[in-house]
Design an enzyme around this catalytic site. Structure first.
Site, PDB file in Angstrom:
ATOM      1  CE  LYS A 211      51.277 -17.826  13.314  1.00 32.76           C
ATOM      2  NZ  LYS A 211      51.025 -17.851  12.311  1.00 32.76           N
ATOM      3  N   GLY A 268      50.760 -13.263  12.950  1.00 33.44           N
ATOM      4  CA  GLY A 268      52.046 -12.574  14.474  1.00 33.44           C
ATOM      5  C   GLY A 268      50.636 -11.155  14.272  1.00 33.44           C
ATOM      6  NE  ARG A 269      51.309  -8.443   8.328  1.00 36.57           N
ATOM      7  CZ  ARG A 269      51.934 -10.095   8.183  1.00 36.57           C
ATOM      8  NH1 ARG A 269      52.935 -10.718   8.848  1.00 36.57           N
ATOM      9  NH2 ARG A 269      51.017 -10.338   7.400  1.00 36.57           N
ATOM     10  CD  GLU A 355      55.343  -9.624   9.011  1.00 32.13           C
ATOM     11  OE1 GLU A 355      55.299  -9.789   9.765  1.00 32.13           O
ATOM     12  OE2 GLU A 355      57.490  -9.475   9.701  1.00 32.13           O
ATOM     13  CG  HIS A 386      59.641  20.393  19.098  1.00 29.43           C
ATOM     14  ND1 HIS A 386      59.751  21.981  19.134  1.00 29.43           N
ATOM     15  CD2 HIS A 386      58.419  20.254  20.078  1.00 29.43           C
ATOM     16  CE1 HIS A 386      58.550  22.088  20.275  1.00 29.43           C
ATOM     17  NE2 HIS A 386      57.898  21.430  19.932  1.00 29.43           N
ATOM     18  CE  LYS A 501      62.328 -14.913   9.978  1.00 28.37           C
ATOM     19  NZ  LYS A 501      60.909 -15.735  10.323  1.00 28.37           N
TER      20      LYS A 501
HETATM   21  O1  F6P Z   1      59.801 -12.981  10.725  1.00 25.36           O
HETATM   22  C1  F6P Z   1      58.950 -12.811  11.056  1.00 25.36           C
HETATM   23  C2  F6P Z   1      57.803 -12.972  11.454  1.00 25.36           C
HETATM   24  O2  F6P Z   1      57.406 -14.218  11.354  1.00 25.36           O
HETATM   25  C3  F6P Z   1      56.680 -11.847  12.501  1.00 25.36           C
HETATM   26  O3  F6P Z   1      55.904 -12.318  11.605  1.00 25.36           O
HETATM   27  C4  F6P Z   1      56.283 -12.730  13.609  1.00 25.36           C
HETATM   28  O4  F6P Z   1      55.572 -11.738  14.110  1.00 25.36           O
HETATM   29  C5  F6P Z   1      57.499 -12.964  14.168  1.00 25.36           C
HETATM   30  O5  F6P Z   1      58.451 -13.223  12.860  1.00 25.36           O
HETATM   31  C6  F6P Z   1      57.677 -13.752  15.553  1.00 25.36           C
HETATM   32  O6  F6P Z   1      57.338 -15.069  15.346  1.00 25.36           O
HETATM   33  P1  F6P Z   1      57.236 -16.349  16.224  1.00 25.36           P
HETATM   34  O7  F6P Z   1      55.848 -15.889  16.618  1.00 25.36           O
HETATM   35  O8  F6P Z   1      56.726 -17.311  15.630  1.00 25.36           O
HETATM   36  O9  F6P Z   1      57.879 -16.532  16.970  1.00 25.36           O
END
Ligand code: F6P
Length: 526
Positions: A211, A268-269, A355, A386, A501
């Site tokens: 994204k 994203g999620r 998240e 198990h 990051k």
């Molecule tokens: O670092 C977390 C995050 O921002 C997530 O929320 C997201 O799903 C993932 O990184 C990937 O982000 P992108 O689609 O911008 O590469």
């Protein structure tokens, strides 16, 4: 709409007063067959939510209903659907529901109708998948594409991968599988290397999914793939499509075969229902299958608008989760699908839940004095039995369990041993576990004693189809959303992932300024 911290509500007091009752809930007496038959709610997509083995009585349910009213949960969900700016941290709308159908007002942003935009993109990538299947779009040597590889991480990987795995066997059985799909996510070079070694490069189309278009892992893996394609003498522009937002550095780049778009209003999620999941699933199974998944999700989204908590499975699941987290003080929850197809679903839910709701400030950025999102983990049954069920049955912490099961397998293939088929054994194990966790078993030898009183829910259906899977996806998304609204969180940003990051970049640039960090880097040979 009022946004109030949970501990400032009247319901918080009411539920606190009920907590002792919840802690002493007598599963052995309460869990009757009538209760099992009646405490059910429709999830959508042919699925049903059972909450009989939860420590709730009429009084608790009435208090949870009042909590839903007091925190205006349905009104706030409707505000999300209507396109209000509910992601306060990033000043964004939250529009993933609109990807699977409209339940609110027209959402217009900067003169653009976003519902129309999402539909147009859905049709564009559906047409792309159709053209690939028809052999109208082929690789640079003129051969048809047989394989699709998604490059992405986090929400650009976990949801789509979980959904692909969930439908792969169904699609093979229903003769719907059109292409194989694989995924590269980790910056660990062994990930890309192993996937690339396992695919016919000439006949592989790569979907670069990000994204933001800035994610370190994804950009590194894009280069990894490009180098392999170049070495194989293939034309990059015929093998890579991008799935990104229109404002990302990857957008509108003629070097890609094609590009599909989402926008910043799809987290994203929460993006599996956009092209992030849609391109690969449409390539793998056909656009019609992906649309069936959207249909199931939309059905569940609609049911989530129901104000009566007993008829709204996602809302009820959310509220019972809050009851367990804040008043019975259970810090974990396990997702236990009795379906091999859902092997990666817990991994998707880990990101979705943790998240979204792993936060300690409210949506206005003020500190909170109560617990929020639980730790989520899980594995398919019976494998988990198990492995870690020992702790679940006899450990010192009570872990609420979220079971998922189906009457029928996806492939239909089975064997009868000792008078029963494997699918029947799978279901018998699931039923047995629910009862064992709830009721336990007295034994004078404490090493063999089962205290019971371990709550569980069950989502069940006939078979894991695209509609059922879509409803399951929506159920958990909406559950997490409702819990975030109860806790007065912004469930739609993720500032907690940033620090690591930033420090990684500093380590790589050799200027972290922290001797301990530099020492760790040196230990690892950075
Ligand atoms: O670092 C977390 C995050 O921002 C997530 O929320 C997201 O799903 C993932 O990184 C990937 O982000 P992108 O689609 O911008 O590469």
């Amino acid at each position: 709409m009022r946004f109030t911290d949970f501990d400032k509500t009247e319901s918080f007091k009411t539920l606190s007063a009920l907590a002792e009752k919840g802690k002493n809930f007598n599963y052995t007496e309460e869990l009757t067959s009538d209760r099992v038959k009646s405490l059910l709610a429709d999830v959508g997509g042919g699925l049903t939510y059972s909450y009989a083995a939860k420590p709730v009585c009429d009084k608790t349910l009435a208090a949870l209903q009042e909590l839903a009213r007091e925190q205006e949960l349905i009104a706030k969900y409707q505000a999300i659907l209507d396109g209000e700016t509910m992601n306060t941290g990033e000043n964004r709308k939250v529009l993933h529901h609109l990807l699977r159908g409209q339940l609110g007002k027209d959402v217009v942003f900067e003169g653009k109708n976003l519902g129309d935009f999402y539909k147009k993109e859905l049709e564009r990538f559906s047409a792309f998948a159709d053209a690939v299947h028809a052999g109208k779009i082929v690789g640079s040597t003129g051969k048809r594409f047989t394989t699709a590889v998604q490059i992405g991480i986090g929400g650009s990987d976990l949801g789509p991968r979980a959904l692909y795995i969930a439908l792969e066997n169904w699609a093979k059985t229903e003769k719907k599988q059109k292409m194989e799909a694989k995924f590269i996510s980790n910056v660990d070079p062994d990930d890309a290397s192993a996937v690339l070694a396992s695919v016919p490069l000439e006949q592989t189309v790569f979907i670069l999914v990000s994204k933001s278009g800035t994610t370190q892992e994804t950009l590194a893996n894009e280069l990894f793939v490009k180098e392999k394609l170049q070495k194989a003498g293939l034309d990059l522009s015929k093998h890579i499509v991008a799935m990104t937002s229109e404002t990302s550095p990857l957008a509108h780049n003629p070097a890609y075969l094609d590009a599909f778009y989402m926008d910043d209003f799809i987290g994203g999620r929460y993006s599996s229902a956009s092209g992030v999941g849609g391109v690969i699933l449409s390539l793998a199974f056909g656009a019609d299958v992906f649309k069936r998944l959207l249909k199931g999700a939309h059905e569940a989204d609609k049911l989530s608008l129901e104000p009566d908590v007993r008829k709204n499975a996602a809302l009820l699941d959310a509220l019972i989760g809050v009851w367990e987290r804040n008043f019975l003080h259970f810090p974990y929850t396990a997702v236990l699908p009795y379906s091999q197809a859902l092997a990666r679903f817990p991994a998707h839910l880990q990101q979705l839940d943790m998240e979204s709701n792993g936060k300690s400030v409210n949506r206005a950025g003020e500190p909170l004095n109560y617990s929020t999102g639980p730790v989520v983990f899980g594995e398919p049954g019976t494998n988990g039995q198990h492995s870690f069920y020992q702790l679940l049955h006899q450990g010192t912490d009570i872990v609420p369990l979220q079971f998922i099961g189906f009457a029928e397998s996806q492939r239909g293939d089975d064997v009868t041993v000792d008078g029963s088929g494997s699918q029947t054994k799978l279901k018998a194990n699931l039923a047995a576990q629910i009862a064992a966790f709830a009721k336990g078993k007295q034994d004078a030898n404490l090493n063999k004693n089962f205290k019971g009183c371990r709550p569980s829910s069950l989502i069940f259906g006939k078979r894991l189809t695209p509609e059922a899977l879509g409803a399951l996806l929506s159920h958990f998304e909406n559950k997490v959303m409702f819990q975030g609204l109860v806790w007065n969180l912004n469930s739609f940003d993720q500032e907690g992932v940033q620090l690591g990051k930033v420090l990684t970049k500093k380590v790589l640039a050799g200027n972290s300024g922290d001797p301990a960090l530099e020492a760790y880097a040196a230990l690892l040979g950075v």
